[in-house]
Structure formats: C-alpha cells, structure tokens
Design a protein around this motif. Sequence first.
Motif, PDB file in Angstrom:
ATOM      1  N   SER A 152       0.827  -1.211   0.000  1.00 19.87           N
ATOM      2  CA  SER A 152       0.000   0.000   0.000  1.00 19.87           C
ATOM      3  C   SER A 152       0.860   1.259   0.000  1.00 19.87           C
ATOM      4  N   LEU A 153       1.926   1.261   0.817  1.00 19.44           N
ATOM      5  CA  LEU A 153       2.780   2.444   0.900  1.00 19.44           C
ATOM      6  C   LEU A 153       3.636   2.619  -0.353  1.00 19.44           C
ATOM      7  N   TYR A 154       4.158   1.512  -0.890  1.00 21.62           N
ATOM      8  CA  TYR A 154       4.918   1.620  -2.140  1.00 21.62           C
ATOM      9  C   TYR A 154       4.041   2.188  -3.264  1.00 21.62           C
ATOM     10  N   LEU A 155       2.807   1.693  -3.348  1.00 20.56           N
ATOM     11  CA  LEU A 155       1.901   2.164  -4.401  1.00 20.56           C
ATOM     12  C   LEU A 155       1.527   3.629  -4.186  1.00 20.56           C
ATOM     13  N   LYS A 156       1.433   4.045  -2.930  1.00 20.95           N
ATOM     14  CA  LYS A 156       1.156   5.456  -2.632  1.00 20.95           C
ATOM     15  C   LYS A 156       2.284   6.332  -3.168  1.00 20.95           C
ATOM     16  N   VAL A 157       3.520   5.857  -3.000  1.00 21.29           N
ATOM     17  CA  VAL A 157       4.675   6.590  -3.533  1.00 21.29           C
ATOM     18  C   VAL A 157       4.590   6.677  -5.055  1.00 21.29           C
ATOM     19  N   LEU A 158       4.223   5.571  -5.703  1.00 24.19           N
ATOM     20  CA  LEU A 158       4.120   5.577  -7.168  1.00 24.19           C
ATOM     21  C   LEU A 158       2.995   6.485  -7.650  1.00 24.19           C
ATOM     22  N   ASN A 164       9.251   6.214  -9.309  1.00 20.38           N
ATOM     23  CA  ASN A 164      10.169   6.249  -8.170  1.00 20.38           C
ATOM     24  C   ASN A 164      10.930   4.933  -8.067  1.00 20.38           C
ATOM     25  N   ALA A 165      12.241   5.018  -8.163  1.00 20.89           N
ATOM     26  CA  ALA A 165      13.070   3.802  -8.217  1.00 20.89           C
ATOM     27  C   ALA A 165      12.986   2.986  -6.931  1.00 20.89           C
ATOM     28  N   TYR A 166      12.969   3.666  -5.767  1.00 22.16           N
ATOM     29  CA  TYR A 166      12.937   2.943  -4.502  1.00 22.16           C
ATOM     30  C   TYR A 166      11.645   2.140  -4.348  1.00 22.16           C
ATOM     31  N   ALA A 167      10.533   2.737  -4.805  1.00 22.94           N
ATOM     32  CA  ALA A 167       9.246   2.047  -4.697  1.00 22.94           C
ATOM     33  C   ALA A 167       9.188   0.867  -5.659  1.00 22.94           C
ATOM     34  N   LEU A 168       9.690   1.048  -6.880  1.00 24.47           N
ATOM     35  CA  LEU A 168       9.671  -0.040  -7.866  1.00 24.47           C
ATOM     36  C   LEU A 168      10.544  -1.205  -7.410  1.00 24.47           C
ATOM     37  N   ILE A 169      11.740  -0.879  -6.911  1.00 22.34           N
ATOM     38  CA  ILE A 169      12.631  -1.940  -6.418  1.00 22.34           C
ATOM     39  C   ILE A 169      12.010  -2.619  -5.203  1.00 22.34           C
ATOM     40  N   GLY A 170      11.427  -1.815  -4.317  1.00 24.35           N
ATOM     41  CA  GLY A 170      10.780  -2.376  -3.131  1.00 24.35           C
ATOM     42  C   GLY A 170       9.653  -3.322  -3.490  1.00 24.35           C
ATOM     43  N   LEU A 171       8.839  -2.939  -4.455  1.00 21.32           N
ATOM     44  CA  LEU A 171       7.732  -3.802  -4.895  1.00 21.32           C
ATOM     45  C   LEU A 171       8.271  -5.082  -5.533  1.00 21.32           C
ATOM     46  N   GLY A 172       9.388  -4.952  -6.243  1.00 26.65           N
ATOM     47  CA  GLY A 172      10.014  -6.141  -6.816  1.00 26.65           C
ATOM     48  C   GLY A 172      10.441  -7.111  -5.728  1.00 26.65           C
ATOM     49  N   HIS A 173      11.128  -6.584  -4.717  1.00 32.77           N
ATOM     50  CA  HIS A 173      11.574  -7.434  -3.596  1.00 32.77           C
ATOM     51  C   HIS A 173      10.387  -8.004  -2.822  1.00 32.77           C
ATOM     52  N   LEU A 174       9.369  -7.178  -2.617  1.00 30.17           N
ATOM     53  CA  LEU A 174       8.192  -7.616  -1.849  1.00 30.17           C
ATOM     54  C   LEU A 174       7.523  -8.814  -2.516  1.00 30.17           C
ATOM     55  N   HIS A 175       7.242  -8.697  -3.794  1.00 29.41           N
ATOM     56  CA  HIS A 175       6.574  -9.797  -4.503  1.00 29.41           C
ATOM     57  C   HIS A 175       7.486 -11.022  -4.610  1.00 29.41           C
ATOM     58  N   TYR A 176       8.795 -10.785  -4.758  1.00 29.80           N
ATOM     59  CA  TYR A 176       9.739 -11.905  -4.819  1.00 29.80           C
ATOM     60  C   TYR A 176       9.749 -12.654  -3.487  1.00 29.80           C
ATOM     61  N   ASP A 177       9.790 -11.891  -2.373  1.00 35.64           N
ATOM     62  CA  ASP A 177       9.806 -12.517  -1.046  1.00 35.64           C
ATOM     63  C   ASP A 177       8.576 -13.381  -0.805  1.00 35.64           C
ATOM     64  N   PHE A 178       7.451 -12.989  -1.409  1.00 36.98           N
ATOM     65  CA  PHE A 178       6.207 -13.743  -1.224  1.00 36.98           C
ATOM     66  C   PHE A 178       5.949 -14.699  -2.391  1.00 36.98           C
ATOM     67  N   LYS A 179       7.016 -14.977  -3.145  1.00 34.78           N
ATOM     68  CA  LYS A 179       6.976 -15.967  -4.232  1.00 34.78           C
ATOM     69  C   LYS A 179       6.010 -15.590  -5.362  1.00 34.78           C
ATOM     70  N   GLU A 180       5.734 -14.303  -5.501  1.00 39.33           N
ATOM     71  CA  GLU A 180       4.913 -13.814  -6.619  1.00 39.33           C
ATOM     72  C   GLU A 180       5.874 -13.305  -7.694  1.00 39.33           C
ATOM     73  N   TYR A 181       6.524 -14.268  -8.359  1.00 38.24           N
ATOM     74  CA  TYR A 181       7.657 -13.943  -9.212  1.00 38.24           C
ATOM     75  C   TYR A 181       7.268 -13.171 -10.468  1.00 38.24           C
ATOM     76  N   LYS A 182       6.093 -13.430 -11.010  1.00 30.17           N
ATOM     77  CA  LYS A 182       5.680 -12.702 -12.211  1.00 30.17           C
ATOM     78  C   LYS A 182       5.414 -11.235 -11.911  1.00 30.17           C
ATOM     79  N   ASP A 183       4.847 -10.957 -10.734  1.00 29.50           N
ATOM     80  CA  ASP A 183       4.637  -9.563 -10.331  1.00 29.50           C
ATOM     81  C   ASP A 183       5.975  -8.880 -10.055  1.00 29.50           C
ATOM     82  N   ALA A 184       6.894  -9.595  -9.421  1.00 33.29           N
ATOM     83  CA  ALA A 184       8.228  -9.038  -9.174  1.00 33.29           C
ATOM     84  C   ALA A 184       8.903  -8.700 -10.493  1.00 33.29           C
TER      85      ALA A 184
END
Length: 382
Positions: A152-158, A164-184
């Motif tokens: 929610s907070l990353y998307l608010k930044v976007l 925003n690079a930090y939000a995009l990278i953060g969302l990549g890591h977030l989805h990767y950590d939760f095994k949502e690899y296509k979203d990452a």
Amino acid sequence: MSEELKPDEFNFSQAHDYSQNFSADTTAISDLSKKGYLYLKDNNIKKAIEAFRQILLIEEDNNYALVGLGDSERKQGHYKEAIDYYSKCLSCHPGNNYALFGLADCYKAINQYHKAIEIWEQYLVHDDTNITVLTRVADAYRKIRDFRKSKSLYLKVLDMEENNAYALIGLGHLHYDFKEYKDALFYWTRMLEMNPLHVDIRVLTSIGNCHRKIKTFEKGLPYFEKALEFDPNNFYALFGIADCYRGMNQQFRSIDYWNRILELDPKNKVILTRTGDAYRNTGDYATAAEYYNRAMDIDFDIYAALGLALICKGEGKFKEAADRLQQLVNGDPKNYRLYIDLADCYLKMGKKKEALETLQSFQRLGIKNQAVNDFAEQIQAG
C-alpha cells in the motif's frame, strides 16, 4: 508576592556583556556546526566528533551537536551510542526531524523494524507526503512480512511519483519474497525500461532470478550474461548462468561457471556440490567424486553424500549405493528423494519387495508426496 525589579536597580553593563557573550556563543556554535557537518561529509569522523563536543561545552543540549554526534556514531555502526544521542535530542527538542530519521534508521539497522516503523509513523502524522519516509516505512513493513501495508505504501509513492526507483525496487523485492515472481518481474522490468543503458546490475540479476524461479531459464540467461559484462566476478550472475544451464539440462555448459565461482570462493560447499552434480550428469564420475569429497572434507553435506551414493548407483554398485542411501534416510527420514533413489536401487538388484517396503515406510510418516505414490503404484503394477 515577589518584588518587581526597579529600573534603577537594573545593571545595563551586565546586560550588554551578556548580549555580547550570547552573540559570540551563537557565532561559535554556528561555525563549529558547519565544520562538524563538513567533516562528517568527508568521512572524517574523529574531527566531526571533536567539533560537535565543543558545541556541547557551550550549550549542553544543542540539537545540531546531538544529531551530529548521533550521525557520527551511526556512520561507524555504533548504533546504541547513536540511539542515545538522538533520544537525548528528542527529549530536549521533540519532533526534531533529523533526530527522528537517525533514530529510526538505527532501529532499522539493528533489525528492530517495529520500533523504526513507530518512529517514522510519528513523522507521517504531520507530513504523509514525504516520499523518503514512505519508502522507508514500506521497506520496514516488508522486512516484518506485512505484505498489505508494505505494498500500500509503495503504491502510494508511485501515485505521487510514477517512476520512483525505490518504490519499484521495493515492490520487486516484496513480490519476490512472497513468491509472486511474475509480479516481481513486472516491477523490475519497469526499472530496466527506465534506464536501459545504465541499469543497476542488481536489477539485471533480480530479473534473471525471477525467470529462474518460474523456470523460464532460457529467458533469464541473457540478463545474467549482461550482468557479467558489468562485473565478470559477480557471484549472482555466475550462479544464475550456471543454474540456468542446469535447469535447461545443459550441465556441461554450467561447469565453467561453477568453477569460476570456486576460484573466488574455494570453500563454498553448495557450489562444490553443484559442480559435482554437473560432472556426474556428464558421466565424469571420477571428477564428480573429487568435488563431493572436497565438500565433505569441509563438513558433512547431505547433497554431497547423496551425490557419492548416486555415483555408486551409476557405476552399477547397487548394494553400496543402497547402503549409503539407507544411512542418509536414517539421518533425514523426511527426505522423499532418498526413498525414491533407495527403492530404485532395490529394484535394480531385483528386490521388488524391499523397494515397495521402502516407499511404504515413507508413506507411513503421513507426508503426502505424489512422486513416491506414483513410484509405489508403478512397482505394484509391475
């Protein structure tokens, strides 16, 4: 009731001296503060600390000095000392943004993410549009695995800053950590598209890792190869290429990359075992055994031990292979793969009953595994 001071009792000479001293102190504090932060910027921590401590001799609760000393300690990794300085500043100057930022960053650095979040959210009450704070809070929520709040907070930044690079990278890591690899993959690819000529090597390896996870190895390979152009010794790029070839069943191509990692890290058990696997799959059992034994010399490794058992099996030494596998089963009774390989050894020795009993002993553990069930049915049908 206190007496009022009469005009003729007021010492104008003392007042003038006080005014001059106050002005001199203010100038000294300002000069020392500027020096301290310049020293800090140049990473001359010792000189910075001296300047900030001189300020405290003039004014013991000066906010610039306390924050400066906190920053000096934080830069050295002395987080407890830094926390003390920031906390003292906030007790004298509540709401000081620099002290709040520093304190939160200290708690983040020592993995106390809940405390860091609490401090950052104090700031957001007064200003919920600060992108730096929003991304840091989102990062902290990601670390404590609160997917919903973090996203929610990353998307608010976007919403506020589309790329925003930090939000995009953060969302990549977030989805990767939760095994949502296509979203990452979606978010990291956006990072690449933003700056294809000067992309961060970590973005390339992250995209490659997503392809590894979803088993599109041939698509991941070019990203790791591109990363290797930037840094020929990058561990993640070398590992990614080797693992992609492994996934593509081209083990002979992976050997060079595993060995390049071992040149840099010769005691890496995981890589020694992977290299042994690659040689074993190409039929070079002697070299494979060397790598497995090198791993075992460092410390017991079940995959290296399994590799040595599978070499025996590949050489037709089924009795020795079965004995090795039985020992591994005793040490790791929930590893289904060991039962399958052991049962297969019994089958190759013509011991169908023992093979079936091996698989049934795993089934009795109550662990559901389709590969074991299928193999047991195959034996019974045969």
